[in-house]
Design a protein around this motif. Structure first.
Motif, PDB file in Angstrom:
ATOM      1  N   ASP A 289      46.078   8.492  17.788  1.00  0.00           N
ATOM      2  CA  ASP A 289      45.240   8.819  18.968  1.00  0.00           C
ATOM      3  C   ASP A 289      44.104  10.049  18.443  1.00  0.00           C
ATOM      4  N   PRO A 290      44.531  11.100  17.942  1.00  0.00           N
ATOM      5  CA  PRO A 290      43.538  12.126  17.243  1.00  0.00           C
ATOM      6  C   PRO A 290      42.657  11.807  16.595  1.00  0.00           C
ATOM      7  N   VAL A 291      42.625  10.782  15.626  1.00  0.00           N
ATOM      8  CA  VAL A 291      41.769  10.293  14.782  1.00  0.00           C
ATOM      9  C   VAL A 291      40.859   9.253  15.717  1.00  0.00           C
ATOM     10  N   ARG A 292      41.315   8.742  16.587  1.00  0.00           N
ATOM     11  CA  ARG A 292      40.617   7.990  17.499  1.00  0.00           C
ATOM     12  C   ARG A 292      39.700   8.802  18.412  1.00  0.00           C
ATOM     13  N   VAL A 293      40.161   9.859  18.767  1.00  0.00           N
ATOM     14  CA  VAL A 293      39.383  10.892  19.653  1.00  0.00           C
ATOM     15  C   VAL A 293      38.117  11.495  18.825  1.00  0.00           C
ATOM     16  N   SER A 294      38.596  11.724  17.404  1.00  0.00           N
ATOM     17  CA  SER A 294      37.579  12.011  16.649  1.00  0.00           C
ATOM     18  C   SER A 294      36.333  11.004  16.146  1.00  0.00           C
ATOM     19  N   LEU A 295      36.897   9.679  16.424  1.00  0.00           N
ATOM     20  CA  LEU A 295      35.743   8.824  15.924  1.00  0.00           C
ATOM     21  C   LEU A 295      35.084   8.894  17.343  1.00  0.00           C
ATOM     22  N   ALA A 296      35.479   9.098  18.423  1.00  0.00           N
ATOM     23  CA  ALA A 296      34.951   8.848  19.704  1.00  0.00           C
ATOM     24  C   ALA A 296      33.659   9.797  19.783  1.00  0.00           C
TER      25      ALA A 296
ATOM     26  N   THR B  54      37.080  13.187   9.241  1.00  0.00           N
ATOM     27  CA  THR B  54      37.699  12.202   9.907  1.00  0.00           C
ATOM     28  C   THR B  54      38.291  11.070   8.795  1.00  0.00           C
ATOM     29  N   GLY B  55      37.294  10.770   8.124  1.00  0.00           N
ATOM     30  CA  GLY B  55      37.435   9.677   6.968  1.00  0.00           C
ATOM     31  C   GLY B  55      38.740  10.003   6.115  1.00  0.00           C
ATOM     32  N   LYS B  56      38.761  11.336   5.881  1.00  0.00           N
ATOM     33  CA  LYS B  56      40.214  11.507   5.094  1.00  0.00           C
ATOM     34  C   LYS B  56      41.526  11.108   5.741  1.00  0.00           C
ATOM     35  N   LEU B  57      41.395  11.423   7.050  1.00  0.00           N
ATOM     36  CA  LEU B  57      42.717  11.357   7.863  1.00  0.00           C
ATOM     37  C   LEU B  57      43.094   9.758   8.115  1.00  0.00           C
ATOM     38  N   ALA B  58      41.630   9.029   8.354  1.00  0.00           N
ATOM     39  CA  ALA B  58      41.713   7.675   8.740  1.00  0.00           C
ATOM     40  C   ALA B  58      42.196   6.932   7.353  1.00  0.00           C
ATOM     41  N   ALA B  59      41.866   7.152   6.252  1.00  0.00           N
ATOM     42  CA  ALA B  59      42.154   6.503   5.150  1.00  0.00           C
ATOM     43  C   ALA B  59      43.454   6.151   5.137  1.00  0.00           C
ATOM     44  N   ASN B  60      44.464   7.037   5.453  1.00  0.00           N
ATOM     45  CA  ASN B  60      45.676   6.706   5.298  1.00  0.00           C
ATOM     46  C   ASN B  60      46.237   5.459   6.010  1.00  0.00           C
ATOM     47  N   TYR B  61      45.524   4.904   6.904  1.00  0.00           N
ATOM     48  CA  TYR B  61      45.529   3.440   7.677  1.00  0.00           C
ATOM     49  C   TYR B  61      44.570   2.505   7.555  1.00  0.00           C
TER      50      TYR B  61
ATOM     51  N   THR C 259      27.858  17.799  10.976  1.00  0.00           N
ATOM     52  CA  THR C 259      28.147  16.265  11.164  1.00  0.00           C
ATOM     53  C   THR C 259      28.759  15.799  10.080  1.00  0.00           C
ATOM     54  N   GLN C 260      28.362  16.010   8.909  1.00  0.00           N
ATOM     55  CA  GLN C 260      28.744  15.665   7.396  1.00  0.00           C
ATOM     56  C   GLN C 260      30.339  15.970   7.434  1.00  0.00           C
ATOM     57  N   ALA C 261      30.561  17.453   7.594  1.00  0.00           N
ATOM     58  CA  ALA C 261      31.903  17.684   7.491  1.00  0.00           C
ATOM     59  C   ALA C 261      32.814  16.974   8.605  1.00  0.00           C
TER      60      ALA C 261
ATOM     61  N   ASP D 149      38.764  20.098  21.629  1.00  0.00           N
ATOM     62  CA  ASP D 149      39.996  20.714  21.276  1.00  0.00           C
ATOM     63  C   ASP D 149      40.867  19.808  20.654  1.00  0.00           C
ATOM     64  N   VAL D 150      41.063  18.578  20.838  1.00  0.00           N
ATOM     65  CA  VAL D 150      41.922  17.793  20.166  1.00  0.00           C
ATOM     66  C   VAL D 150      41.448  17.548  18.717  1.00  0.00           C
ATOM     67  N   VAL D 151      40.316  17.482  18.518  1.00  0.00           N
ATOM     68  CA  VAL D 151      40.075  17.512  17.270  1.00  0.00           C
ATOM     69  C   VAL D 151      40.151  18.779  16.326  1.00  0.00           C
ATOM     70  N   HIS D 152      40.186  19.749  17.072  1.00  0.00           N
ATOM     71  CA  HIS D 152      40.324  21.160  16.238  1.00  0.00           C
ATOM     72  C   HIS D 152      41.766  21.139  16.108  1.00  0.00           C
ATOM     73  N   ARG D 153      42.708  20.889  17.128  1.00  0.00           N
ATOM     74  CA  ARG D 153      44.161  20.771  16.768  1.00  0.00           C
ATOM     75  C   ARG D 153      44.716  19.860  15.757  1.00  0.00           C
ATOM     76  N   ALA D 154      44.108  18.809  15.562  1.00  0.00           N
ATOM     77  CA  ALA D 154      44.590  17.887  14.782  1.00  0.00           C
ATOM     78  C   ALA D 154      43.971  18.251  13.242  1.00  0.00           C
ATOM     79  N   GLY D 155      43.263  19.310  13.141  1.00  0.00           N
ATOM     80  CA  GLY D 155      42.948  19.839  11.937  1.00  0.00           C
ATOM     81  C   GLY D 155      41.640  19.115  11.309  1.00  0.00           C
ATOM     82  N   ILE D 156      40.794  18.582  12.222  1.00  0.00           N
ATOM     83  CA  ILE D 156      39.828  17.757  11.571  1.00  0.00           C
ATOM     84  C   ILE D 156      38.606  18.645  11.706  1.00  0.00           C
TER      85      ILE D 156
END
Length: 327
Positions: free
Chosen positions: A67-74, A174-181, A167-169, A244-251
């Motif tokens: 879900d944190p990756v989904r929030v980042s995508l959103a 986000t892509g680095k985390l999502a790549a695991n899935y 936005t590049q970063a 805040d979610v994106v920050h806490r998730a380390g994204i």
């Protein structure tokens, strides 16, 4: 000097930079590889059985995205869908019938694919409650985005340099985390991040042109934008929690923005400028001190962070718990 006189002088400087804008635009065209969203997700009328299975497999993999990756995508998608706001701002501040306008049209066409590709992905993978997300998107567009730049086109160019790099970063991380899935969303985000990198180079080098031509006022304008970037979408209900979610998730968070600012200051060559007036030297000193201020702000935010739970309509109110270690 009156505000209108200063604005007219800045517009004259922008007009004098049009040969540079044309050169930067051509460099961009020479280096890019134009891609289309349909390269990642089959969508044509004559879809094959293999492509249907591809979409089935895609949805199955995407179900595992945390879900944190989904929030980042959103958050990334909402930022991209704000394109009408940015096109308007560039048109208003940089004028029409000139080289800046030609870049704006090109940039807008390229940016439009980002929102399309991400929207197609989250729809085809059933990643969100789409009705809830689309309401959020609508509210963002309806609420507008009008930074307090006070008719200063120099602030626009400083802002776009920072925003494109940020936005590049955000997309790349986000892509680095999502790549695991799912490798598909990593590829989409990788292409978007590469575009943002090229766009950043344009705005960065255009701002360098301002610094060479009108250094004191360029630095003064950058100083009004740099310490606290007004992120698009910040006035939407729930934006702060999403960030805040994106920050806490380390994204992406305050430390990442600090890196963005330092990269811009370095690439603009702020430290190497030799201002010829006291106002320029003051602006230069203050700009060079911004990263330290951002470090202190990031540390303060981190010290104040506590355990917290989040939930959002677009992921069906599932609860995300972030526990903070106690000293």
């Amino acid at each position: 000097m009156t505000a209108s006189t200063e604005l007219n002088e800045k517009r004259e400087v922008l007009a004098s930079l049009e040969p540079l804008v044309e050169k930067l635009t051509q460099r961009h065209l020479d280096e890019r590889r134009l891609w289309m969203p349909s390269e990642f997700l089959p969508s044509s009328e004559g879809i094959t059985d293999d492509q249907e299975q591809y979409l089935v497999d895609l949805r199955e993999r995407a179900r595992g995205l945390p879900d944190p990756v989904r929030v980042s995508l959103a958050l990334n998608l909402l930022t991209e869908e704000g394109l009408p706001h940015f096109h308007r701002l560039i048109a208003v501040h940089l004028g029409h019938g000139n080289a800046w306008e030609r870049w704006n049209f090109l940039w807008t066409a390229e940016e439009d694919r980002h929102g399309c590709a991400l929207h197609d992905y989250v729809r085809d993978t059933r990643l969100f409650n789409m009705e809830a997300f689309e309401k959020l998107q609508y509210l963002y567009l309806e609420s507008g985005f009008d930074p307090e730049w006070h008719d200063d086109p120099y602030q626009l160019l400083a802002y776009t340099s920072l925003q494109e790099r940020a936005t590049q970063a955000a997309h790349a991380n986000t892509g680095k985390l999502a790549a695991n899935y799912d490798p598909v969303i990593q590829r989409i985000l990788g292409h978007i991040a590469a575009d943002e990198s090229r766009h950043f180079r344009f705005y960065r080098d255009a701002f360098c042109g301002l610094l060479e031509t009108d250094s004191t006022r360029a630095m003064q304008s950058a100083l009004k934008v740099t310490p606290r970037l007004a992120m698009p979408g910040h006035n939407i209900a729930g934006y702060d929690d999403m960030a805040d979610v994106v920050h806490r998730a380390g994204i992406y968070g305050p430390r990442d923005y600090r890196k963005v600012v330092q990269q811009c200051l370095d690439s603009w060559g702020i430290a190497d400028l030799v201002p010829d007036d006291a106002a320029g030297r003051e602006a230069q000193d203050k700009l060079m001190a911004v990263p330290t201020r951002l470090d202190k702000l990031a540390s303060l935010i981190e010290r104040r962070m506590r355990s917290k739970s989040f939930s959002f309509d677009f992921i069906n109110r599932r609860v995300m718990d972030f526990e903070m270690e106690t000293a």
